[in-house]
Design an enzyme around this catalytic site. Structure first.
Site, PDB file in Angstrom:
ATOM      1  N   HIS A   1      27.348  31.596 -30.740  1.00  0.00           N
ATOM      2  CA  HIS A   1      26.746  30.711 -29.754  1.00  0.00           C
ATOM      3  C   HIS A   1      26.390  29.382 -30.410  1.00  0.00           C
ATOM      4  CE1 HIS A   1      23.760  29.192 -26.791  1.00  0.00           C
ATOM      5  NE2 HIS A   1      24.543  29.825 -25.932  1.00  0.00           N
TER       6      HIS A   1
ATOM      7  N   HIS B   1       0.816  -1.220   0.000  1.00  0.00           N
ATOM      8  CA  HIS B   1       0.000   0.000   0.000  1.00  0.00           C
ATOM      9  C   HIS B   1       0.844   1.263   0.000  1.00  0.00           C
ATOM     10  CE1 HIS B   1      -3.713  -2.192   0.295  1.00  0.00           C
ATOM     11  NE2 HIS B   1      -3.318  -2.814   1.396  1.00  0.00           N
TER      12      HIS B   1
END
Length: 467
Positions: A367, A288
């Protein structure tokens, strides 16, 4: 083909004793409206509080699953919920006049039979499934628990249990579709080991326990005196150990009935996610606590995806509120630092801006030129400029003001942005602007993907003061 939601045709009443409390309880299942889901109502408590069958309401998993809300609780709810999921019932209100569901025979079959006797009815609304999008893992290495939910256009389960017991050994159980639940899983009863039974009896923890509602696995040597003592406790004339290594009070309904019952529990506990699932669930040594933790993980993912769907997907070619020329009349930025091309929507509390990411921008010369990515820092800057339009829209003559950003928090970059993408930013005020201070939540999306998010704080400043 869309599948319709279902509820029961008429109220159903089931009564019995709770396994742990021993208290007699009557449960009445009522038909419920579309999108109601599963809810419990404690009719014996003042105000008749309602408890949603929601994983966020779980407060105990030590001896079954317990839910608490609005000052009331209901426990051992997994067998009831498994019956509802197994019959594909979507909406029901369950009245209870006690704190624990009746254990019945330790399985779901009596709940299933009662619901089938009442019959089901289709409703107008479509059932909305959550389709497992990719493998979702959960594990507890110290307890050797492993669970995974995998994409599948059905609801399939595979369960393995291994209790280091010579009697049980390793057992597997599976169903290839939830439609097999009634025949293969619903009648499988809970089980416990003899040493657990003795401990529970010693601490008076199974007041409603009976040898008719559990399989007792004998995992140690027992003498005649101990068997006679158990027979007396359970009002039996005689108790023996059957060849299968269980007490001879009952016969197994399936050779792997314990594994099948663990699968039943898992189906009931995962109902607490709150939406029907589509996927293949595989679990090793579930319980559970692990089931609930796994359900919480799935629900968290559902909430994240629903929050994304909350944002409207805009047509980049729609007529803008402001084009680039109009934006330059409000913002002081200029090429190459003007990062917003259009404002698509604007109100007193939100703004939607658009940025076309193209390969000919200056940034891509240096970049990652061989694998161009739009920098995260510029994504935040573009988001801030979008928010700047929102903030400056609150003052007269916005061209006489600028926005100074004071703080960036909780910035997250969730996916890459490349040339050819169209970035759309949604900025919403988190609180009314006070003393020129604005707090916003920003989301950047490419199509339906959230690629960046952050919380921003800005201050409105007159140009001459800033200079």
């Amino acid at each position: 083909m869309n599948i319709k939601q279902k509820t029961i045709k008429a109220p159903i009443t089931v009564s019995g004793a709770g396994l742990h409390t021993g208290e007699k309880v009557t449960m009445t299942f009522h038909p419920a409206a579309e999108n109601h889901g599963y809810k419990f109502r404690r009719v014996d408590v003042e105000g008749m509080p309602i408890i949603d069958a929601d994983v966020d309401n779980v407060t105990d998993t030590s001896r079954g699953t317990t839910l608490s809300q609005n000052g009331a609780s209901v426990s051992t709810i997994e067998h009831v919920l498994a019956a509802l999921v197994g019959l594909e019932v979507d909406n029901v209100l369950i009245d209870m006049d006690g704190p624990e569901t009746p254990i019945m025979d330790g399985s779901s079959i009596q709940f299933v039979d009662a619901i089938l006797n009442a019959g089901l009815v289709e409703q107008e609304a479509d059932r909305e499934y959550y389709h497992i999008p990719y493998n979702i893992h959960y594990s507890e290495p110290d307890r050797k628990v492993d669970m995974v939910a995998m994409p599948l256009d059905d609801y399939r389960f595979t369960c393995m249990v291994d209790y280091n017991s010579q009697v049980l050994g390793s057992q597997h159980a599976s169903i290839s579709s939830i439609t097999e639940f009634v025949k293969e899983i619903a009648s499988c009863r809970t089980f416990c080991f003899l040493h657990e039974l003795e401990m529970l009896l010693k601490h008076d923890l199974i007041k409603g326990g009976d040898l008719n509602n559990a399989i007792v696995v004998v995992d140690k040597d027992v003498d005649e005196a101990e068997l006679a003592h158990l027979a007396k406790l359970f009002n039996r004339k005689d108790i023996k150990v059957a060849p299968q290594g269980i007490l001879n009070n009952i016969e197994l309904r399936h050779q792997n009935e314990p594994a099948r019952h663990k699968l039943l529990d898992m189906i009931g506990d995962l109902a607490l996610v709150g939406v029907p699932l589509r996927g293949h669930i595989m679990a090793a040594r579930p319980g559970h606590a692990a089931n609930v933790a796994f359900a919480k993980k799935i629900k968290t993912l559902i909430k994240k995806e629903r929050s994304r769907k909350h944002f409207k997907v805009y047509d980049p070619n729609m007529k803008p509120v402001y084009d680039t020329v109009q934006i330059m009349k409000i913002l002081p930025h200029r090429q190459p630092m003007l990062l917003i091309d259009k404002i698509l929507e604007l109100s007193k509390s939100h703004v939607v801006g658009l940025k076309n990411v193209t390969m000919n921008e200056e940034i891509f010369k240096g970049h990652f030129p061989d694998a161009p990515l739009f920098p995260g820092v510029l994504q935040i800057e573009a988001m801030a400029q979008t928010g700047g339009i929102l903030v400056l829209n609150t003052v007269p003559d916005p061209e006489n003001y600028i926005t100074l950003f004071l703080k960036i928090e909780n910035a997250r970059f969730k996916d890459k942005v490349v040339p050819g993408d169209t970035l759309i930013f949604h900025c919403n005020l988190l609180a009314p602007i006070r003393r020129g201070i604005a707090q916003m939540k920003g989301i950047g999306m490419v199509g339906e993907r959230v690629v960046v998010e952050a919380e921003l704080m800005a201050q409105i400043v007159k140009k001459q003061i800033a200079e």
